[in-house]
Enzyme design. Structure first.
Site, PDB file in Angstrom:
ATOM      1  CG  HIS A   1      -1.792  -1.190   1.346  1.00 50.17           C
ATOM      2  ND1 HIS A   1      -1.324  -2.432   1.740  1.00 50.17           N
ATOM      3  CD2 HIS A   1      -3.123  -1.335   1.110  1.00 50.17           C
ATOM      4  CE1 HIS A   1      -2.331  -3.291   1.745  1.00 50.17           C
ATOM      5  NE2 HIS A   1      -3.435  -2.646   1.370  1.00 50.17           N
TER       6      HIS A   1
ATOM      7  CG  HIS B   1      -3.761   0.290   4.901  1.00 48.68           C
ATOM      8  ND1 HIS B   1      -4.673   0.634   5.876  1.00 48.68           N
ATOM      9  CD2 HIS B   1      -3.657   1.368   4.091  1.00 48.68           C
ATOM     10  CE1 HIS B   1      -5.097   1.868   5.661  1.00 48.68           C
ATOM     11  NE2 HIS B   1      -4.496   2.340   4.582  1.00 48.68           N
TER      12      HIS B   1
ATOM     13  CG  LEU C   1      -8.580  -0.538   8.506  1.00 44.72           C
ATOM     14  CD1 LEU C   1      -9.321   0.041   7.311  1.00 44.72           C
ATOM     15  CD2 LEU C   1      -7.237   0.164   8.688  1.00 44.72           C
TER      16      LEU C   1
ATOM     17  CB  ILE D   1      -8.782   7.922  -1.596  1.00 43.04           C
ATOM     18  CG1 ILE D   1      -8.801   9.131  -2.528  1.00 43.04           C
ATOM     19  CG2 ILE D   1      -8.609   6.627  -2.402  1.00 43.04           C
ATOM     20  CD1 ILE D   1      -9.877   9.075  -3.605  1.00 43.04           C
TER      21      ILE D   1
ATOM     22  CG  HIS E   1      -5.946   1.831  -0.549  1.00 40.75           C
ATOM     23  ND1 HIS E   1      -6.204   2.616   0.547  1.00 40.75           N
ATOM     24  CD2 HIS E   1      -6.003   0.547  -0.102  1.00 40.75           C
ATOM     25  CE1 HIS E   1      -6.403   1.849   1.602  1.00 40.75           C
ATOM     26  NE2 HIS E   1      -6.293   0.585   1.230  1.00 40.75           N
TER      27      HIS E   1
ATOM     28  CD  GLU F   1     -20.485  -5.421  25.078  1.00 39.50           C
ATOM     29  OE1 GLU F   1     -21.513  -5.727  25.721  1.00 39.50           O
ATOM     30  OE2 GLU F   1     -20.493  -4.629  24.108  1.00 39.50           O
TER      31      GLU F   1
ATOM     32  CG  HIS G   1     -24.223 -14.241  33.394  1.00 43.48           C
ATOM     33  ND1 HIS G   1     -23.336 -13.580  34.220  1.00 43.48           N
ATOM     34  CD2 HIS G   1     -25.463 -13.946  33.855  1.00 43.48           C
ATOM     35  CE1 HIS G   1     -24.007 -12.912  35.140  1.00 43.48           C
ATOM     36  NE2 HIS G   1     -25.302 -13.124  34.955  1.00 43.48           N
TER      37      HIS G   1
ATOM     38  CG  ASP H   1     -31.189 -12.801  31.162  1.00 43.50           C
ATOM     39  OD1 ASP H   1     -32.297 -12.331  31.471  1.00 43.50           O
ATOM     40  OD2 ASP H   1     -30.127 -12.411  31.652  1.00 43.50           O
TER      41      ASP H   1
ATOM     42  CG  HIS I   1     -28.423 -12.428  27.316  1.00 47.37           C
ATOM     43  ND1 HIS I   1     -29.159 -11.968  26.243  1.00 47.37           N
ATOM     44  CD2 HIS I   1     -28.076 -11.337  28.041  1.00 47.37           C
ATOM     45  CE1 HIS I   1     -29.266 -10.654  26.320  1.00 47.37           C
ATOM     46  NE2 HIS I   1     -28.608 -10.243  27.387  1.00 47.37           N
TER      47      HIS I   1
END
Length: 660
Positions: A32, A72, A123, A191, A263, A410, A460, A468, A472
């Protein structure tokens, strides 16, 4: 611009980055080149004027951190490493870009080359890591003072990093915490791989960051004075800062600059030749003239006086030994001693508790003994049991706290914990439900790839969470986590095993750990004191029988079921050995003789409230497995275990069937 560039012009220094980048990509026939060529001016300003580092001492604890989130564009990092004089970044390594065994991998890999503070490529991960690094800096500065800890974290990120969802989690957390020493340099080249960013996105990034509590500005990324002024302002801000640097991707390429063609593909021989003319760079491939290289090497040693002065302050500090211990990260002996004491008390006074509660009991002892731990949860503190007595909140203006409220983020939490672990001086752990491990998975995988100590507390952990329902209730999650190389997945059976698993996770500086814990209470299984951490074996005999007819192997909450099945089988004069297997990865690493003797030749029955996948380390194809083959349901935990047939009666029946 500064002493660092005397003897060479700024354009020549920036063009050295461009030339090395296009030459390396051309030689590799992949890579790249666009981003390094576009951000060469910004990087030159940053590394010659602002970044505090010493190329001869890349692990200096008080160095500024630089994260190339847009991984990259790795040749930007490698070109800088060579030019600045990092010992492991030779011109030969630049020539071996993207080749097997080279330090210059296609995307930066932590541990392969010293300038890489983290592994980037997926990314957005780098931004999340950088937030964690800035958090670690703020915490250590509060603990040890600015004489020993006072540095910035800089990030180069692209449009793709900012499109990834994890970036929003990260920037919102950073803005909330007012991490003023975090500065993101946004490669605003408009871009992406597919073409103009406008094909897929129309977000005003400055407004977005501003809404999250950041200071923002936009500059011409090819105007070194404007870039420098923006960085100066960011360093003086009381908030994290975004500097949007408007750049031309592939700057210098005569026909491809400003297009997606630069790129992710080599420019081609004709375009490279044209770029050399346009940039006034007549030198052969991989050749950097001595005056230019000397100016860069001067920049690489610019931080020596600062490092030397810092070392003198450390030597004179009454906190020298404490600081050194924190940076070393060595806490295994302390953790083992605390767990031995706790285990003895648990055996003396057995408790029927959920392993999430047992984890809290272990953390009460461990957090008191190990001041480097920093806990947290993704808005599930009361469910994960991750906050212990005495842990103050880590928040804006109170960075000495050791507990982070991450919010419902999370992925951002996991990425930030990786950054904290990479920074050093702290040991991060954070909690959520095991079913939400999927939200953390990209960061967990990178922790394993990098071999860093990040501890993921996942409570859990089965249908045992009950009403639940299936959204879950993790069914496939243990198997999917065990599939990640270099990740240890612990599923303890009771309070003693939970404490032992915590000691192992804290003592392992070569990789991350997941500790899977129950919501439902479990009877104590380990009823005798042991000088050995039995969980370190990965699997061991928890209840034996002479010359067993069958071997029952279980993990976590199902060890209780296997022990009950052993009693039922005894009534039918069937001798059963019960093996607890809290960590498949550690068991697989045991000597062959140990594994052979433990499992024996008798038929085996595996028991786990999950799918069978991954059990090959313990079971043969002909052996039975009692577990899950579908998603769960909404009902009380006891009803669910009966409904899905994960019972002592079912285990006993499976064992007897194997004896026929």
């Amino acid at each position: 611009m500064s002493d660092a560039v005397r003897g060479a012009s700024f354009p020549d220094m920036a063009n050295a980055i461009r030339a090395l980048s296009m030459d390396a990509v051309e030689t590799a026939k992949s890579g790249h080149p666009g981003m390094p060529m576009g951000m060469a001016d910004v990087a030159t300003v940053l590394f010659t004027r602002f970044l505090r580092f010493d190329a001869t001492a890349p692990r200096w604890p008080d160095r500024d951190r630089f994260v190339l989130s847009a991984g990259h564009g790795s040749m930007l990092l490698y070109a800088l490493a060579y030019l600045l004089g990092y010992e492991d970044a030779t011109i030969e390594e630049i020539k071996r870009f993207r080749q097997l065994g080279s330090r210059t991998a296609g995307h930066p890999e932590y541990g392969h080359i010293s300038i890489a503070e983290t592994t980037t490529g997926p990314l957005g991960q780098g931004i999340g890591n950088a937030v964690g690094m800035a958090m670690a800096e703020a915490h250590l500065a509060a603990r040890f003072g600015s004489d020993l800890v006072d540095h910035h974290t800089y990030v180069i990120a692209g449009d793709g990093c900012l499109m990834e969802g994890v970036s929003q989690e990260a920037i919102a957390l950073a803005g909330h915490l007012k991490l003023r020493k975090l500065i993101v340099l946004f490669d605003d080249n408009e871009i992406s791989i597919d073409g103009p960013v406008s094909l897929a996105d129309s977000t005003n990034q400055l407004l977005r960051f501003d809404a999250s509590g950041w200071a923002t500005t936009r500059v011409d990324g090819h105007d070194p004075n404007a870039v420098a002024e923006a960085i100066d302002a960011a360093r003086a801000s009381d908030r994290p800062s975004l500097i949007a640097c408007r750049t031309v991707i592939g700057r210098g390429a005569p026909t491809k600059a400003g297009t997606a063609a630069t790129h992710g593909s080599p420019l081609g021989a004709d375009e490279v030749a044209g770029a050399r003319k346009l940039l006034d760079w007549p030198h052969a491939p991989f050749v950097v003239p001595e005056p230019i290289l000397a100016a860069w090497r001067q920049a690489g040693s610019r931080g020596v006086p600062a490092r030397t002065a810092w070392a003198a302050r450390l030597a004179a500090s009454p906190k020298e030994a404490e600081f050194a211990k924190a940076i070393s990260g060595d806490c295994a002996e302390t953790a083992n001693a605390a767990v031995r004491r706790l285990s003895a008390s648990l055996v003396a006074a057995p408790q029927k508790v959920a392993t999430r509660k047992a984890s809290e009991l272990a953390l009460e002892s461990l957090n008191a003994a190990i001041p480097e731990t920093i806990g947290g949860s993704a808005d599930l503190t009361g469910s994960n049991n991750t906050r212990t007595k005495g842990l103050e909140t880590f928040t804006a203006g109170a960075y000495g706290g050791r507990y982070v409220y991450y919010g419902v983020r999370e992925h951002g939490m996991a990425a930030a914990m990786n950054g904290m672990a990479l920074h050093g001086g702290v040991i991060p752990y954070g909690g959520t439900f095991l079913a939400f491990a999927d939200y953390c998975r990209p960061a967990i995988r990178l922790a394993a790839l990098m071999g860093i100590r990040t501890i993921f507390v996942m409570t859990h952990d089965s249908i045992g969470l009950g009403e639940d329902g299936p959204t879950h209730q993790p069914v496939e999650h243990l198997a999917s986590l065990r599939a990640i190389p270099n990740l240890k997945v612990y599923r303890p059976a009771d309070a003693v095993e939970t404490a032992e698993c915590w000691a192992l996770a804290l003592g392992d500086r070569a990789g991350p750990s997941v500790i899977a814990l129950t919501r439902q209470t479990l009877a104590p299984a380990r009823l005798a004191v042991s000088d050995e951490n039995m969980c370190a074996r990965g699997a061991y005999i928890i209840a034996d029988a002479p010359d067993p007819h069958v071997v029952l192997i279980a993990t976590g909450s199902e060890v209780e079921i296997a022990l009950e099945a052993q009693k039922k089988l005894a009534c039918d004069k069937v001798r059963a050995r019960v093996v607890s297997a809290p960590c498949f990865e550690l068991f697989e690493a045991q000597p062959h003789d140990y594994r052979r003797k433990l499992l024996g030749k008798a038929p085996r029955v595996g028991v786990e409230a999950a799918i069978r996948q991954g059990w090959d380390v313990l079971l043969r194809r002909r052996d039975a497995f009692v577990g899950m083959t579908s998603f769960g349901a909404s009902a009380p935990a006891g009803d669910l275990y009966a409904h899905f047939g994960i019972t002592a009666d079912r285990v006993a029946e499976a064992a007897k069937a194997r004896l026929k």
